[in-house]
Design an enzyme around this catalytic site. Structure first.
Site, PDB file in Angstrom:
ATOM      1  N   LYS A  15       0.823  -1.214   0.000  1.00  0.00           N
ATOM      2  CA  LYS A  15       0.000   0.000   0.000  1.00  0.00           C
ATOM      3  C   LYS A  15       0.864   1.274   0.000  1.00  0.00           C
ATOM      4  O   LYS A  15       2.066   1.218   0.265  1.00  0.00           O
ATOM      5  CB  LYS A  15      -0.947  -0.034   1.204  1.00  0.00           C
TER       6      LYS A  15
ATOM      7  N   TYR B 240     -12.561  -1.968  -3.450  1.00  0.00           N
ATOM      8  CA  TYR B 240     -13.066  -2.090  -2.082  1.00  0.00           C
ATOM      9  C   TYR B 240     -14.590  -1.935  -2.019  1.00  0.00           C
ATOM     10  O   TYR B 240     -15.119  -1.564  -0.970  1.00  0.00           O
ATOM     11  CB  TYR B 240     -12.385  -1.060  -1.185  1.00  0.00           C
TER      12      TYR B 240
ATOM     13  N   ASN C  63      -2.032   0.038   6.703  1.00  0.00           N
ATOM     14  CA  ASN C  63      -1.530  -1.226   7.252  1.00  0.00           C
ATOM     15  C   ASN C  63      -0.607  -1.980   6.288  1.00  0.00           C
ATOM     16  O   ASN C  63      -0.540  -3.210   6.321  1.00  0.00           O
ATOM     17  CB  ASN C  63      -2.694  -2.101   7.741  1.00  0.00           C
TER      18      ASN C  63
ATOM     19  N   HIS D 177      -2.199  -5.487   1.606  1.00  0.00           N
ATOM     20  CA  HIS D 177      -3.500  -6.140   1.490  1.00  0.00           C
ATOM     21  C   HIS D 177      -3.271  -7.607   1.193  1.00  0.00           C
ATOM     22  O   HIS D 177      -2.307  -7.960   0.524  1.00  0.00           O
ATOM     23  CB  HIS D 177      -4.302  -5.507   0.338  1.00  0.00           C
TER      24      HIS D 177
ATOM     25  N   GLU E   1      -9.903 -10.426  -7.387  1.00  0.00           N
ATOM     26  CA  GLU E   1      -8.885  -9.376  -7.248  1.00  0.00           C
ATOM     27  C   GLU E   1      -7.736  -9.565  -8.244  1.00  0.00           C
ATOM     28  O   GLU E   1      -7.171  -8.586  -8.734  1.00  0.00           O
ATOM     29  CB  GLU E   1      -8.367  -9.352  -5.806  1.00  0.00           C
TER      30      GLU E   1
HETATM   31  P1  CMP Z   1      -7.460  -4.561   3.749  1.00  0.00           P
HETATM   32  O1  CMP Z   1      -7.041  -5.914   4.199  1.00  0.00           O
HETATM   33  O2  CMP Z   1      -6.877  -4.046   2.489  1.00  0.00           O
HETATM   34  O3  CMP Z   1      -9.054  -4.518   3.633  1.00  0.00           O
HETATM   35  C1  CMP Z   1      -9.842  -3.395   3.927  1.00  0.00           C
HETATM   36  C2  CMP Z   1      -9.039  -2.223   4.390  1.00  0.00           C
HETATM   37  O4  CMP Z   1      -9.772  -1.185   5.008  1.00  0.00           O
HETATM   38  C3  CMP Z   1      -8.068  -2.682   5.458  1.00  0.00           C
HETATM   39  O5  CMP Z   1      -7.069  -3.511   4.913  1.00  0.00           O
HETATM   40  C4  CMP Z   1      -7.606  -1.335   6.009  1.00  0.00           C
HETATM   41  O6  CMP Z   1      -6.632  -0.710   5.191  1.00  0.00           O
HETATM   42  C5  CMP Z   1      -8.886  -0.500   5.906  1.00  0.00           C
HETATM   43  N1  CMP Z   1      -9.546  -0.295   7.195  1.00  0.00           N
HETATM   44  C6  CMP Z   1      -9.625   0.878   7.856  1.00  0.00           C
HETATM   45  N2  CMP Z   1     -10.307   0.756   8.987  1.00  0.00           N
HETATM   46  C7  CMP Z   1     -10.690  -0.526   9.074  1.00  0.00           C
HETATM   47  C8  CMP Z   1     -11.427  -1.264  10.056  1.00  0.00           C
HETATM   48  N3  CMP Z   1     -11.908  -0.715  11.155  1.00  0.00           N
HETATM   49  N4  CMP Z   1     -11.623  -2.587   9.819  1.00  0.00           N
HETATM   50  C9  CMP Z   1     -11.135  -3.165   8.677  1.00  0.00           C
HETATM   51  N5  CMP Z   1     -10.430  -2.510   7.734  1.00  0.00           N
HETATM   52  C10 CMP Z   1     -10.202  -1.193   7.938  1.00  0.00           C
END
Ligand code: CMP
Length: 139
Positions: free
Chosen positions: A11, A51, A114, A117, A128
């Site tokens: 990311k 998303y 984070n 993904h 995806e």
């Molecule tokens: P990802 O695994 O890419 O899937 C959804 C993304 O939403 C997650 O990683 C985070 O980058 C973002 N995100 C932000 N807040 C939340 C939350 N509370 N719970 C889950 N995903 C979140």
């Protein structure tokens, strides 16, 4: 039977901090083979589509803004039971809950920023992968 492909993105937070190399190294050392890879920047429309399952959630708009804030690396990875094995390698979505030594424990800034993904199911790994890679971009 479980699938052998998962889809990852490194990311914008991790790309900005020059962490592409160390993160790919961890993926390779954990036994994942790269089957497709690209360095790209998502448009707003593309991030919203990727998303779409999270549309309407409180974090959705901020997530789209973050995911379009800079380039990413998207990759198709192969390993036996790839989705589960990769989720173990990256750790929990929220780095505060990610096991020590996981990619998110090492590189993530927050639950949103984070670092990486990983697909959450075999079905989504296919969806995806098709989102990023055409037939002539996977080997
Ligand atoms: P990802 O695994 O890419 O899937 C959804 C993304 O939403 C997650 O990683 C985070 O980058 C973002 N995100 C932000 N807040 C939340 C939350 N509370 N719970 C889950 N995903 C979140």
């Amino acid at each position: 039977m479980s699938g052998n492909i998962t889809l990852t993105m490194i990311k914008p937070d991790a790309v900005r901090k020059n962490q592409i190399g160390p993160i790919l190294k961890m993926m390779n050392e954990a036994g994942f083979r790269i089957r497709g890879m690209k360095y790209t920047r998502l448009s707003k429309e593309q991030a919203e589509a990727f998303y779409a399952v999270h549309r309407g959630k409180p974090f959705y708009e901020s997530l789209v803004e973050f995911m379009t804030s800079g380039p990413i690396v998207a990759a198709m990875l192969e390993k036996e039971d790839a989705v589960t094995a990769f989720r173990e390698l990256i750790g929990a979505t929220n780095p505060a809950n990610a096991a020590p030594g996981t990619i998110r424990a090492l590189f993530a800034e927050s639950v949103q920023n984070n670092a990486v993904h990983g697909s959450d199911s075999d079905e989504n790994a296919v969806i995806e992968s098709d989102f990023f890679f055409s037939k002539v971009e996977r080997f």
